[in-house]
Design a protein around this motif. Structure first.
Motif, PDB file in Angstrom:
ATOM      1  N   THR A   1      -4.053   3.850 -13.973  1.00  0.00           N
ATOM      2  CA  THR A   1      -5.026   4.511 -13.108  1.00  0.00           C
ATOM      3  C   THR A   1      -6.370   3.808 -13.263  1.00  0.00           C
ATOM      4  OG1 THR A   1      -3.949   6.677 -13.204  1.00  0.00           O
ATOM      5  CG2 THR A   1      -6.284   6.643 -12.632  1.00  0.00           C
ATOM      6  N   TYR A   2      -6.959   3.410 -12.150  1.00  0.00           N
ATOM      7  CA  TYR A   2      -8.250   2.722 -12.122  1.00  0.00           C
ATOM      8  C   TYR A   2      -9.298   3.744 -11.689  1.00  0.00           C
ATOM      9  CZ  TYR A   2      -5.249  -1.455 -12.018  1.00  0.00           C
ATOM     10  OH  TYR A   2      -4.308  -2.412 -12.287  1.00  0.00           O
ATOM     11  N   ASN A   3     -10.096   4.213 -12.643  1.00  0.00           N
ATOM     12  CA  ASN A   3     -11.090   5.248 -12.393  1.00  0.00           C
ATOM     13  C   ASN A   3     -12.465   4.600 -12.258  1.00  0.00           C
ATOM     14  OD1 ASN A   3     -13.095   7.349 -12.902  1.00  0.00           O
ATOM     15  ND2 ASN A   3     -11.359   8.666 -13.444  1.00  0.00           N
ATOM     16  N   TYR A   4     -12.978   4.544 -11.019  1.00  0.00           N
ATOM     17  CA  TYR A   4     -14.240   3.843 -10.764  1.00  0.00           C
ATOM     18  C   TYR A   4     -15.437   4.643 -11.265  1.00  0.00           C
ATOM     19  CZ  TYR A   4     -12.484  -0.188  -8.210  1.00  0.00           C
ATOM     20  OH  TYR A   4     -11.875  -1.382  -7.894  1.00  0.00           O
ATOM     21  N   LYS A   5     -15.348   5.963 -11.243  1.00  0.00           N
ATOM     22  CA  LYS A   5     -16.464   6.785 -11.709  1.00  0.00           C
ATOM     23  C   LYS A   5     -16.739   6.540 -13.188  1.00  0.00           C
ATOM     24  CE  LYS A   5     -17.939  11.580 -12.332  1.00  0.00           C
ATOM     25  NZ  LYS A   5     -17.542  13.013 -12.230  1.00  0.00           N
ATOM     26  N   ASP A   6     -15.673   6.487 -13.986  1.00  0.00           N
ATOM     27  CA  ASP A   6     -15.815   6.283 -15.432  1.00  0.00           C
ATOM     28  C   ASP A   6     -15.698   4.819 -15.841  1.00  0.00           C
ATOM     29  OD1 ASP A   6     -16.085   9.015 -15.750  1.00  0.00           O
ATOM     30  OD2 ASP A   6     -13.929   9.325 -15.983  1.00  0.00           O
TER      31      ASP A   6
ATOM     32  N   ARG B   1     -11.496   6.590  -6.480  1.00  0.00           N
ATOM     33  CA  ARG B   1     -12.844   6.104  -6.137  1.00  0.00           C
ATOM     34  C   ARG B   1     -13.254   6.674  -4.778  1.00  0.00           C
ATOM     35  NH1 ARG B   1     -11.501  -0.320  -4.889  1.00  0.00           N
ATOM     36  NH2 ARG B   1     -10.200   0.020  -3.036  1.00  0.00           N
ATOM     37  N   VAL B   2     -14.509   6.478  -4.444  1.00  0.00           N
ATOM     38  CA  VAL B   2     -15.011   6.859  -3.127  1.00  0.00           C
ATOM     39  C   VAL B   2     -14.774   5.681  -2.187  1.00  0.00           C
ATOM     40  CG1 VAL B   2     -17.027   7.562  -1.777  1.00  0.00           C
ATOM     41  CG2 VAL B   2     -16.790   8.340  -4.151  1.00  0.00           C
ATOM     42  N   PRO B   3     -13.887   5.826  -1.203  1.00  0.00           N
ATOM     43  CA  PRO B   3     -13.591   4.701  -0.311  1.00  0.00           C
ATOM     44  C   PRO B   3     -14.768   4.359   0.593  1.00  0.00           C
ATOM     45  CG  PRO B   3     -11.909   6.441  -0.166  1.00  0.00           C
ATOM     46  CD  PRO B   3     -13.079   7.014  -0.892  1.00  0.00           C
ATOM     47  N   ALA B   4     -14.803   3.131   1.048  1.00  0.00           N
ATOM     48  CA  ALA B   4     -15.838   2.704   2.002  1.00  0.00           C
ATOM     49  C   ALA B   4     -15.713   3.474   3.308  1.00  0.00           C
ATOM     50  CB  ALA B   4     -15.720   1.206   2.254  1.00  0.00           C
ATOM     51  N   THR B   5     -14.514   3.977   3.582  1.00  0.00           N
ATOM     52  CA  THR B   5     -14.263   4.713   4.827  1.00  0.00           C
ATOM     53  C   THR B   5     -14.611   6.197   4.713  1.00  0.00           C
ATOM     54  OG1 THR B   5     -11.974   5.016   4.091  1.00  0.00           O
ATOM     55  CG2 THR B   5     -12.408   3.158   5.554  1.00  0.00           C
ATOM     56  N   GLU B   6     -15.076   6.638   3.532  1.00  0.00           N
ATOM     57  CA  GLU B   6     -15.367   8.053   3.287  1.00  0.00           C
ATOM     58  C   GLU B   6     -16.849   8.341   3.504  1.00  0.00           C
ATOM     59  OE1 GLU B   6     -15.768  11.690   2.766  1.00  0.00           O
ATOM     60  OE2 GLU B   6     -13.686  11.026   2.501  1.00  0.00           O
ATOM     61  N   ALA B   7     -17.154   9.135   4.534  1.00  0.00           N
ATOM     62  CA  ALA B   7     -18.553   9.412   4.884  1.00  0.00           C
ATOM     63  C   ALA B   7     -19.169  10.475   3.979  1.00  0.00           C
ATOM     64  CB  ALA B   7     -18.635   9.855   6.344  1.00  0.00           C
ATOM     65  N   ALA B   8     -18.348  11.408   3.511  1.00  0.00           N
ATOM     66  CA  ALA B   8     -18.875  12.529   2.728  1.00  0.00           C
ATOM     67  C   ALA B   8     -19.015  12.226   1.238  1.00  0.00           C
ATOM     68  CB  ALA B   8     -17.966  13.752   2.916  1.00  0.00           C
ATOM     69  N   GLY B   9     -18.610  11.037   0.799  1.00  0.00           N
ATOM     70  CA  GLY B   9     -18.761  10.654  -0.600  1.00  0.00           C
ATOM     71  C   GLY B   9     -17.767  11.288  -1.549  1.00  0.00           C
ATOM     72  N   ARG B  10     -16.628  11.726  -1.029  1.00  0.00           N
ATOM     73  CA  ARG B  10     -15.617  12.357  -1.883  1.00  0.00           C
ATOM     74  C   ARG B  10     -14.713  11.297  -2.520  1.00  0.00           C
ATOM     75  NH1 ARG B  10     -13.250  16.318   2.611  1.00  0.00           N
ATOM     76  NH2 ARG B  10     -13.451  14.310   3.688  1.00  0.00           N
ATOM     77  N   VAL B  11     -14.300  11.597  -3.742  1.00  0.00           N
ATOM     78  CA  VAL B  11     -13.383  10.702  -4.457  1.00  0.00           C
ATOM     79  C   VAL B  11     -11.972  10.882  -3.902  1.00  0.00           C
ATOM     80  CG1 VAL B  11     -12.310  10.164  -6.687  1.00  0.00           C
ATOM     81  CG2 VAL B  11     -14.758  10.706  -6.567  1.00  0.00           C
TER      82      VAL B  11
ATOM     83  N   GLY C   1       0.838  -1.188   0.000  1.00  0.00           N
ATOM     84  CA  GLY C   1       0.000   0.000   0.000  1.00  0.00           C
ATOM     85  C   GLY C   1       0.874   1.239   0.000  1.00  0.00           C
ATOM     86  N   GLY C   2       0.509   2.246  -0.787  1.00  0.00           N
ATOM     87  CA  GLY C   2       1.315   3.464  -0.878  1.00  0.00           C
ATOM     88  C   GLY C   2       0.598   4.643  -0.260  1.00  0.00           C
ATOM     89  N   ALA C   3       0.444   5.724  -1.036  1.00  0.00           N
ATOM     90  CA  ALA C   3      -0.227   6.925  -0.544  1.00  0.00           C
ATOM     91  C   ALA C   3      -1.720   6.669  -0.442  1.00  0.00           C
ATOM     92  CB  ALA C   3       0.056   8.094  -1.488  1.00  0.00           C
ATOM     93  N   GLY C   4      -2.326   7.157   0.664  1.00  0.00           N
ATOM     94  CA  GLY C   4      -3.772   7.015   0.796  1.00  0.00           C
ATOM     95  C   GLY C   4      -4.252   6.380   2.076  1.00  0.00           C
ATOM     96  N   GLY C   5      -3.360   6.079   3.007  1.00  0.00           N
ATOM     97  CA  GLY C   5      -3.759   5.555   4.317  1.00  0.00           C
ATOM     98  C   GLY C   5      -4.496   4.233   4.240  1.00  0.00           C
TER      99      GLY C   5
END
Length: 360
Positions: free
Chosen positions: A308-313, A186-196, A117-121
């Motif tokens: 890059t894996y873009n889940y929105k598109d 993508r919007v992580p499962a840990t993201e409450a505000a729905g931000r990408v 795992g790299g950047a992104g916690g």
């Protein structure tokens, strides 16, 4: 090219003669070695012989065309035949050029797959777990075996680091194209505000090596033993089955606890260490090769952002190829299309380099 093809055909004939030698036939190991060497070039030799036959056929048709110029119908038929033969020869010549390109001597080897795992916690660790499952699915489709060697799980799910052995037919030849940084949006499962969010994981593909390829001096390694942690197993938390290696010259640390015994974990840990040390030297060699090549696809560096894996598109963008692939199929382990696209692009780059060298 003609000289190389003639030389290859001569080698093939010599290998066939050796296989017929009673002394070789009586030595199973030597017979297998000779048979494999012959098998490796058989397709090339057959293609070359087909090229010779088509060339002879083309010469005959061209000579015949001169004889039937007065017969309009026959001349037209012969011209069509010449066109078909010429097309076959062109296709075959491209195939022969590709087959003559130097093969990577590591292509047939099994690999050590390492994902960090790299950047992104927390999301980066989850993403590393998703990539590991993607490669496990691809391996299953290929008929390969994946053996988990070491992992550090993350609290939110996924892995901070996971190392596995992938065993099968020509594993390195395909998965070597996956080495590098894989970025997810993508919007992580840990993201409450729905931000990408944008997170990364680094994939390292290391060809498996043995003690002959990499020699490790005993004084260069600190070996410690610890109690394994995990769910289940008679030895977990009871005896020191886990192995912790530290390679002093490089600072590489390997911790292995997935096997049932200390001896098994020690063997796996040293196998991982050898692969890591070999990969360091391999990176140096590849950097020199890529520095000399004008037409390379990507840099071959493990720090290169390759996808890059873009889940929105719902797309996967390969930055080396400047091509997009279907996200859902990719994460389900359908990697044949992007891998074969990389193989084709690399072959094309080598052909361009070969053409430039012949012109200079």
């Amino acid at each position: 090219m003609e000289e190389k093809l003639k030389s290859t055909e001569f080698t093939f004939l010599e290998l066939q003669m050796r296989m017929a030698d009673p002394e070789v036939a009586g030595d199973s190991r030597e017979f297998q070695r000779v048979a494999k060497a012959a098998s490796d070039i058989e397709d090339l030799v057959n293609s070359y012989r087909k090229h010779l036959a088509l060339s002879a056929q083309l010469a005959e048709s061209q000579a015949y065309l001169k004889e039937v110029q007065g017969d309009v119908e026959m001349a037209e038929f012969t011209r069509e035949e010449i066109g078909e033969i010429t097309g076959e020869l062109t296709t075959l010549e491209i195939k022969l050029k590709l087959m003559l390109l130097p093969r990577d001597p590591l292509d047939e080897r099994d690999i050590m797959l390492e994902i960090r795992g790299g950047a992104g916690g927390d999301e980066a660790a989850i993403w590393a777990g998703d990539l590991y499952r993607m490669y496990c699915r691809y391996a299953a489709k290929q008929g390969w075996q994946v053996i988990l060697l070491s992992c550090t799980s993350a609290e939110a799910g996924g892995y901070k680091e996971v190392i596995a052995q992938v065993v099968g037919d020509s594993v390195y030849s395909k998965l070597k194209w996956e080495a590098g940084v894989h970025r997810v949006q993508r919007v992580p499962a840990t993201e409450a505000a729905g931000r990408v969010h944008t997170s990364t994981a680094t994939v390292c593909i290391m060809p498996e090596v043995d003690e002959v390829d990499v020699q490790i001096l005993p004084n260069d390694v600190d070996v410690k033993f610890a109690r394994a942690s995990g769910a289940g197993g008679q030895n977990v938390n009871k005896v020191e089955t886990a192995v912790d290696l530290m390679h002093k010259p490089t600072g590489i640390r390997v911790f292995c606890q997935e096997q049932r015994t200390q001896a098994q974990n020690k063997e796996r840990a040293f196998a991982i260490l050898r692969a890591k040390l070999y990969e360091i030297e391999l990176q140096k060699q590849q950097a020199e090769i890529y520095a000399k090549r004008k037409n390379q696809v990507g840099t071959g560096d493990r720090s290169e952002k390759i996808k890059t894996y873009n889940y929105k598109d719902s797309r996967v963008s390969d930055h080396r190829l400047k091509m997009n692939f279907d996200l859902d199929k990719t994460v389900e382990g359908e990697l044949d299309d992007p891998i074969m696209a990389m193989v084709a692009a690399d072959q094309q780059a080598q052909l361009m380099e070969l053409a430039e060298s012949l012109m200079s």
